[in-house]
Design a protein around this motif. Structure first.
Motif, PDB file in Angstrom:
ATOM      1  N   ASN A  22       0.612  -1.440  -0.120  1.00 24.50           N
ATOM      2  CA  ASN A  22      -0.019   0.237  -0.127  1.00 24.50           C
ATOM      3  C   ASN A  22       0.876   1.385  -0.106  1.00 24.50           C
ATOM      4  N   SER A  23       2.120   1.090   0.610  1.00 31.35           N
ATOM      5  CA  SER A  23       2.702   2.494   0.673  1.00 31.35           C
ATOM      6  C   SER A  23       3.774   2.641  -0.503  1.00 31.35           C
ATOM      7  N   GLY A  24       3.779   1.752  -1.184  1.00 33.84           N
ATOM      8  CA  GLY A  24       4.963   1.739  -2.526  1.00 33.84           C
ATOM      9  C   GLY A  24       6.109   1.580  -2.369  1.00 33.84           C
ATOM     10  N   LEU A  25       6.447   1.248  -1.052  1.00 40.76           N
ATOM     11  CA  LEU A  25       7.855   0.844  -0.790  1.00 40.76           C
ATOM     12  C   LEU A  25       7.663  -0.388   0.319  1.00 40.76           C
ATOM     13  N   GLN A  26       8.666  -1.213  -0.015  1.00 39.65           N
ATOM     14  CA  GLN A  26       9.122  -2.326   1.007  1.00 39.65           C
ATOM     15  C   GLN A  26      10.421  -2.315   1.320  1.00 39.65           C
ATOM     16  N   HIS A  27      10.467  -2.560   2.639  1.00 32.94           N
ATOM     17  CA  HIS A  27      11.934  -2.471   3.282  1.00 32.94           C
ATOM     18  C   HIS A  27      12.087  -3.838   3.730  1.00 32.94           C
ATOM     19  N   LEU A  28      13.415  -4.677   3.309  1.00 29.16           N
ATOM     20  CA  LEU A  28      13.420  -5.848   4.144  1.00 29.16           C
ATOM     21  C   LEU A  28      15.190  -5.930   4.451  1.00 29.16           C
ATOM     22  N   GLU A  29      15.241  -6.745   5.426  1.00 27.04           N
ATOM     23  CA  GLU A  29      16.747  -6.968   5.942  1.00 27.04           C
ATOM     24  C   GLU A  29      16.830  -8.621   5.955  1.00 27.04           C
ATOM     25  N   ILE A  30      17.725  -8.964   5.050  1.00 27.22           N
ATOM     26  CA  ILE A  30      17.974 -10.423   5.194  1.00 27.22           C
ATOM     27  C   ILE A  30      19.441 -10.810   5.235  1.00 27.22           C
ATOM     28  N   ILE A  59      19.926  -1.989  -2.882  1.00 31.34           N
ATOM     29  CA  ILE A  59      20.677  -3.079  -1.679  1.00 31.34           C
ATOM     30  C   ILE A  59      21.620  -2.334  -1.056  1.00 31.34           C
ATOM     31  N   TYR A  60      22.025  -2.507   0.398  1.00 33.06           N
ATOM     32  CA  TYR A  60      22.970  -1.936   0.843  1.00 33.06           C
ATOM     33  C   TYR A  60      23.053  -2.480   2.293  1.00 33.06           C
ATOM     34  N   SER A  61      24.398  -2.575   2.983  1.00 31.46           N
ATOM     35  CA  SER A  61      24.904  -2.879   4.388  1.00 31.46           C
ATOM     36  C   SER A  61      24.672  -1.710   5.345  1.00 31.46           C
ATOM     37  N   ASP A  62      24.725  -0.641   4.777  1.00 28.61           N
ATOM     38  CA  ASP A  62      24.444   0.892   5.524  1.00 28.61           C
ATOM     39  C   ASP A  62      24.375   1.616   4.246  1.00 28.61           C
ATOM     40  N   THR A  63      23.511   3.017   4.846  1.00 26.28           N
ATOM     41  CA  THR A  63      22.898   4.114   3.698  1.00 26.28           C
ATOM     42  C   THR A  63      24.226   4.555   3.147  1.00 26.28           C
ATOM     43  N   ALA A  96      30.489 -10.466   5.868  1.00 29.17           N
ATOM     44  CA  ALA A  96      30.093 -11.835   6.202  1.00 29.17           C
ATOM     45  C   ALA A  96      29.199 -11.712   7.714  1.00 29.17           C
ATOM     46  N   ASN A  97      28.023 -12.413   7.719  1.00 25.53           N
ATOM     47  CA  ASN A  97      27.204 -12.479   8.774  1.00 25.53           C
ATOM     48  C   ASN A  97      26.661 -11.075   9.345  1.00 25.53           C
ATOM     49  N   ALA A  98      26.297 -10.662   8.250  1.00 32.63           N
ATOM     50  CA  ALA A  98      25.382  -9.205   8.482  1.00 32.63           C
ATOM     51  C   ALA A  98      24.193  -9.153   7.639  1.00 32.63           C
ATOM     52  N   PHE A  99      23.423  -8.288   8.056  1.00 31.13           N
ATOM     53  CA  PHE A  99      21.965  -8.221   7.254  1.00 31.13           C
ATOM     54  C   PHE A  99      22.063  -7.220   6.178  1.00 31.13           C
ATOM     55  N   LEU A 100      21.577  -7.502   5.079  1.00 31.14           N
ATOM     56  CA  LEU A 100      21.493  -6.722   3.877  1.00 31.14           C
ATOM     57  C   LEU A 100      20.169  -6.237   3.591  1.00 31.14           C
ATOM     58  N   SER A 101      20.125  -4.909   3.625  1.00 26.67           N
ATOM     59  CA  SER A 101      18.965  -4.167   3.173  1.00 26.67           C
ATOM     60  C   SER A 101      18.414  -4.044   1.965  1.00 26.67           C
ATOM     61  N   ILE A 102      17.297  -4.134   1.648  1.00 26.75           N
ATOM     62  CA  ILE A 102      16.686  -4.315   0.366  1.00 26.75           C
ATOM     63  C   ILE A 102      15.511  -3.490   0.362  1.00 26.75           C
ATOM     64  N   ASP A 103      15.460  -2.266  -0.606  1.00 25.46           N
ATOM     65  CA  ASP A 103      14.191  -1.534  -0.610  1.00 25.46           C
ATOM     66  C   ASP A 103      13.748  -1.709  -2.116  1.00 25.46           C
ATOM     67  N   ILE A 104      12.307  -1.751  -2.103  1.00 26.04           N
ATOM     68  CA  ILE A 104      11.868  -1.931  -3.517  1.00 26.04           C
ATOM     69  C   ILE A 104      10.884  -1.043  -3.743  1.00 26.04           C
ATOM     70  N   PHE A 105      10.877  -0.410  -4.699  1.00 26.91           N
ATOM     71  CA  PHE A 105       9.571   0.983  -4.920  1.00 26.91           C
ATOM     72  C   PHE A 105       9.006   0.240  -6.105  1.00 26.91           C
ATOM     73  N   SER A 106       7.695   0.100  -5.776  1.00 28.18           N
ATOM     74  CA  SER A 106       6.855  -0.444  -6.906  1.00 28.18           C
ATOM     75  C   SER A 106       5.317   0.305  -6.770  1.00 28.18           C
ATOM     76  N   SER A 107       4.910   0.439  -8.045  1.00 26.06           N
ATOM     77  CA  SER A 107       3.464   1.191  -8.119  1.00 26.06           C
ATOM     78  C   SER A 107       2.189   0.208  -8.039  1.00 26.06           C
ATOM     79  N   ASN A 108       2.838  -0.979  -7.858  1.00 25.60           N
ATOM     80  CA  ASN A 108       1.796  -2.266  -7.756  1.00 25.60           C
ATOM     81  C   ASN A 108       1.418  -2.242  -6.428  1.00 25.60           C
ATOM     82  N   LYS A 109       0.033  -2.062  -6.110  1.00 23.09           N
ATOM     83  CA  LYS A 109      -0.498  -2.024  -4.532  1.00 23.09           C
ATOM     84  C   LYS A 109      -0.672  -3.614  -4.157  1.00 23.09           C
TER      85      LYS A 109
END
Length: 353
Positions: A22-30, A59-63, A96-109
């Motif tokens: 709904n927000s158009g942005l998904q943030h994950l840390e994997i 994608i990023y390990s830090d900003t 190694a052994n760190a969380f990868l941030s992944i931001d996806i911007f999409s117009s699909n709701k």
């Protein structure tokens, strides 16, 4: 360099869920267990009938290390319906052994191709309540370039695996301390012998029968070891939205599991099955189903490498309170960690890790 899958999670068809984005942005840390300089993302739109439009993916390990993910050289791209594609390889220095941030911007709701986790151990989402399900879209695997090969373990099963309360902390332990890569092939509601067939609004998400999708897992992931926990929904579903005549015999379940073991042998993979955990006091339990469960478990205990999860988590026909999340079927977060430690100890004792 060797392309190595460092994270894999089964997506399925949540056709009943609206506005997942709904927000158009998904943030994950994997969680990523391996240091690398190159990475690519598996982009997944397998169950939708419209294209997945991605305007930007970072994608990023830090900003300060943000990198734009591209597909065929473009930072804006479309994943067509019913397709899975790999992104381009992206140059990025990751520890190694760190969380990868992944931001996806999409117009699909509304996006029906989605993954589910309850545990926050491997996948962190904006939703942090450990009791709530978290849905995510757009990606189903991560690969990196590694310097050497690594042993691979597939967790195969239903919601008890998919939710991650035992599989995620075990994966984190195996990846961090044993350098073993893992993949979650659990699907909530999945049955071993039959595909989803229910009046439940979740029926489409239950997926194809585990017996047939097991072949896809073996071929595509090529694991060295399969930790198998399935069969509970074959008993639970009939009579609770699924026709009662679909209740299987104990012999049918046991035979199917032995066939899966033989398939693993052909693929040089060790097969580690688990007994079916109890579900007494749940809406789907009946004395007849309990008798079938007991017969199945009695036969499974004759198999090599069997893990008697039922004896660990239950007494008589019920989950013990420390393992019960409250619905008398699924594992609690703390109970899942106990199960994870038990499985690890058994794998070490059996010299599998």
């Amino acid at each position: 360099m060797i392309a190595t899958t460092t994270w894999k999670h089964n997506l399925t068809n949540y056709q009943n869920i609206e506005n997942i984005n709904n927000s158009g942005l998904q943030h994950l840390e994997i969680f990523q267990p391996l240091a690398t300089d190159k990475i690519r993302i598996q982009l997944n739109n397998l169950y939708d009938e419209i294209p997945l439009e991605i305007s930007k993916m970072e994608i990023y390990s830090d900003t300060s290390t943000k990198k734009v993910v591209t597909l065929d050289g473009s930072s804006q791209f479309t994943i067509e319906p019913r397709l899975i594609e790999w992104s381009d390889w992206i140059d990025i220095s990751l520890p190694a052994n760190a969380f990868l941030s992944i931001d996806i911007f999409s117009s699909n709701k509304t996006i029906h191709t989605a993954g589910l986790t309850v545990s926050n151990d491997l996948i962190k989402t904006v939703e942090t309540d450990p009791a709530n399900p978290k849905y995510f879209f757009g990606l189903s695997a991560i690969q990196v370039e590694a310097k050497s090969t690594h042993k691979k373990i597939a967790f195969f099963g239903d919601s008890l695996t998919n939710q991650g309360n035992y599989s995620a902390p075990l994966s984190l332990d195996l990846e961090t301390n044993f350098h073993i890569m893992t993949a979650n092939y659990g699907i909530s509601g999945n049955r071993l012998l039959r595909p989803g067939h229910s009046t439940s609004q979740w029926s489409a998400s239950f997926g194809e029968a585990g017996f047939t999708r097991f072949d896809h897992m073996l071929t595509n992931y090529q694991p060295n070891l399969v930790i198998f926990m399935e069969g509970l929904n074959d008993l639970l579903h009939p009579g609770t939205g699924t026709p009662i005549n679909e209740l299987p015999t104990a012999e049918a379940i046991v035979k199917a599991i032995y066939i899966l073991k033989a398939k693993c042998r052909k693929h040089d993979a060790k097969f580690v099955p688990m007994t079916i955990s109890p579900f007494g006091n749940s809406d789907g339990w009946t004395p007849e189903k309990e008798e079938i469960r007991q017969k199945i478990n009695s036969e499974l205990l004759k198999m090599p490498h069997i893990l008697d999860i039922s004896a660990l988590v239950g007494k008589d026909n019920q989950l013990l309170p420390e393992f019960d999340c409250g619905d008398h079927v699924h594992f609690s977060a703390n109970g899942g960690k106990i199960i994870a430690d038990y499985i690890k100890e058994q794998l070490i004792r059996k010299k599998m890790i």
